[in-house]
Design a protein around this motif. Structure first.
Motif, mmCIF file in Angstrom:
data_model
loop_
_atom_site.group_PDB
_atom_site.id
_atom_site.type_symbol
_atom_site.label_atom_id
_atom_site.label_comp_id
_atom_site.label_asym_id
_atom_site.label_seq_id
_atom_site.Cartn_x
_atom_site.Cartn_y
_atom_site.Cartn_z
ATOM 1 N N ARG A 1 -6.758 9.689 -8.901
ATOM 2 C CA ARG A 1 -6.309 8.410 -8.348
ATOM 3 C C ARG A 1 -6.264 7.340 -9.433
ATOM 4 N N SER B 1 0.834 -1.204 0.000
ATOM 5 C CA SER B 1 0.000 0.000 0.000
ATOM 6 C C SER B 1 0.870 1.254 0.000
ATOM 7 N N THR B 2 0.276 2.352 -0.441
ATOM 8 C CA THR B 2 0.987 3.621 -0.523
ATOM 9 C C THR B 2 0.863 4.368 0.803
ATOM 10 N N GLN C 1 0.373 9.213 -0.946
ATOM 11 C CA GLN C 1 -0.872 9.267 -1.710
ATOM 12 C C GLN C 1 -1.480 10.664 -1.680
ATOM 13 N N CYS D 1 -2.792 5.399 -10.424
ATOM 14 C CA CYS D 1 -2.691 3.938 -10.367
ATOM 15 C C CYS D 1 -2.244 3.379 -11.713
ATOM 16 N N GLN D 2 -2.766 3.927 -12.789
ATOM 17 C CA GLN D 2 -2.376 3.468 -14.117
ATOM 18 C C GLN D 2 -0.887 3.647 -14.356
ATOM 19 N N HIS E 1 -0.462 2.879 -5.395
ATOM 20 C CA HIS E 1 -1.020 1.541 -5.530
ATOM 21 C C HIS E 1 -2.533 1.588 -5.370
ATOM 22 N N GLY E 2 -3.222 0.721 -6.096
ATOM 23 C CA GLY E 2 -4.669 0.637 -5.988
ATOM 24 C C GLY E 2 -5.250 -0.106 -7.170
ATOM 25 N N ASN F 1 1.327 3.602 -11.975
ATOM 26 C CA ASN F 1 2.047 2.994 -10.849
ATOM 27 C C ASN F 1 2.729 4.026 -9.960
ATOM 28 N N THR G 1 -1.837 12.748 -5.124
ATOM 29 C CA THR G 1 -3.226 13.001 -5.553
ATOM 30 C C THR G 1 -3.490 14.494 -5.670
ATOM 31 N N ALA H 1 -7.370 -0.948 -10.561
ATOM 32 C CA ALA H 1 -7.599 -0.188 -11.796
ATOM 33 C C ALA H 1 -9.011 0.375 -11.783
#
Length: 450
Positions: free
Chosen positions: A397, A272-273, A278, A401-402, A407-408, A404, A282, A410
């Motif tokens: 977000r 996890s981030t 994050q 994530c796309q 993390h999370g 990288n 974000t 798609a």
């Protein structure tokens, strides 16, 4: 030309499974999507196959098999990915000779769409052929349906969740029951300053300077290579006038003050981030997106940035309020990395961290834009006057994530979302590129906060 790994097609041929390679985005027919998860314990690895729209409950697997399996870390899966040239885990029974357990619900449909090892393609197979390939695989009820989110009375939902959690009826007011801290004094002063029409730079600087730790963080932020400020930033006044601006410092200071209100959780899903990583990324992505929106349609810059900075505040609230169950949530996230955290929260507690954080922000009299952003960030199609702020957070977000960068799972980004925000694909790509190029500079900001 197909991108399905050769090793996967060879296994299909060996097992004599009839299949059709199809686009993952536009698969044929009504087959049920199947995903695979690798679990392990001291006896070795095991493959679990289940519907992609359900939640793998590792405890059910362990009850059936009498084992102590846990989700396998990504670093431990890398040799498998490298050996077979995989982009995801193929949903083929007996993958790499591993014992397999299959969710019973998969056998109740006529056709299946299997994860193929390629992100862009799936394998359409008949359930009859799939059964033949199962050989001596275990069959059991190992998954649970997801609970959909819906707008309603969040206070009631949180109260009911607390009642269930404590195994007794809670009669106190919700804020007393949850035993959460009051709004920090610095944050309260900043909120009051926001609505003061006569507020100026000196007023803001004096509030921030009253909290030495906060002041140091703001100055460090303004001094970071990300903003490329000429000369040395010596004070909050410098940070406001020369680099960040009044609105930015006001919202940055507010976000940082609130982020220090609750303790960072000691537990968390592996991979996890970190909270501040994050938050910073974000907020930066939201900032990059907002600048691309035409001025006549642009949401408030400060509120957008603050929404991004506080977007994962619910994780702190969840870990604080439901600490005994937070570990259960983390373990489910590890076993179900494709499932949004909101669905896992609701599965365990019947309430999501988004509901908790939005309720707390409302209790603290935070701006409605931020309340909406936190509550609706997983529901970008919801009807709300402030939905643009939630849509920006969702989009930010998804893009991170796309790439990288965090993390999370798609998240789908379709044209309707971009249209709602008055964004074009090429503008979004430019925003993503700018954040990717600034990764090291943003990480330097994160380092100062951790």
């Amino acid at each position: 030309m197909s991108s399905v790994p050769t090793s996967v097609m060879e296994q299909l041929d060996t097992q004599k499974i009839g299949y059709q390679i199809a686009s993952a985005k536009f698969p044929p027919g009504s087959g049920r999507r199947v995903r695979a998860t690798i679990l392990q314990d001291n006896l070795g690895q095991l493959q679990a196959l289940l519907p992609a729209d359900r939640l793998l409950d590792v405890r059910l697997v362990n009850e059936i098999l009498g084992r102590e399996l846990k989700a396998t870390r990504q670093k431990d899966l890398q040799p498998l990915f490298d050996k077979y040239k995989l982009q995801n885990i193929p949903a083929l029974p007996k993958l790499a000779g591993m014992p397999t357990i299959v969710d019973a619900s998969l056998l109740q449909t006529d056709s299946l769409l299997l994860a193929s090892g390629s992100l862009g393609e799936v394998l359409a197979v008949s359930t009859a052929d799939f059964k033949l390939a199962m050989n001596d695989a275990e069959i059991g009820d190992i998954s649970m349906p997801l609970k959909a989110d819906a707008l309603g009375d969040d206070v009631l939902a949180i109260t009911q969740s607390v009642q269930s959690f404590t195994k007794r009826r809670v009669e106190q007011r919700l804020e007393e029951t949850l035993e959460l801290p009051s709004l920090p004094e610095t944050a309260q002063r900043i909120i009051n300053l926001r609505v003061d029409p006569n507020a100026d730079i000196s007023d803001l600087a004096s509030i921030v300077e009253m909290d030495p730790s906060l002041a140091a963080q703001v100055v460090s932020w303004a001094s970071s290579p990300y903003y490329s400020a000429p000369g040395k930033i010596k004070s909050i006044h410098d940070a406001i006038v020369r680099v960040l601006g009044f609105d930015m410092v006001l919202n940055l200071a507010l976000g940082l003050a609130l982020g220090k209100t609750l303790n960072m959780p000691q537990d968390g899903p592996f991979g996890s981030t970190h909270y501040w990583h994050q938050s910073v990324f974000t907020a930066a992505m939201v900032e990059a997106l907002v600048t691309k929106i035409p001025r006549e349609h642009r949401p408030g810059f400060g509120m957008s940035y603050l929404s991004g900075l506080l977007s994962n505040f619910g994780t702190l609230v969840m870990a604080e309020v439901f600490s005994p169950h937070y570990s259960d949530i983390c373990r489910l996230q590890e076993a179900n990395p494709h499932i949004p955290y909101q669905a896992i929260d609701r599965h365990v507690l019947d309430v999501s961290r988004d509901q908790l954080s939005a309720w707390l922000m409302d209790l603290w009299n935070m701006p409605p834009e931020v309340v909406a952003a936190l509550r609706l960030q997983g529901m970008p199609q919801a009807e709300d006057d402030q939905i643009a702020y939630a849509q920006l957070v969702y989009l930010a977000r998804a893009l991170l994530c796309q790439e990288n960068l965090i993390h999370g799972p798609a998240l789908n980004v379709d044209d309707s979302l971009l249209d709602a925000l008055h964004l074009k694909r090429d503008q979004v790509e430019e925003a993503v590129e700018s954040i990717a190029e600034s990764k090291d500079e943003l990480l330097s900001i994160v380092k100062e906060l951790c």
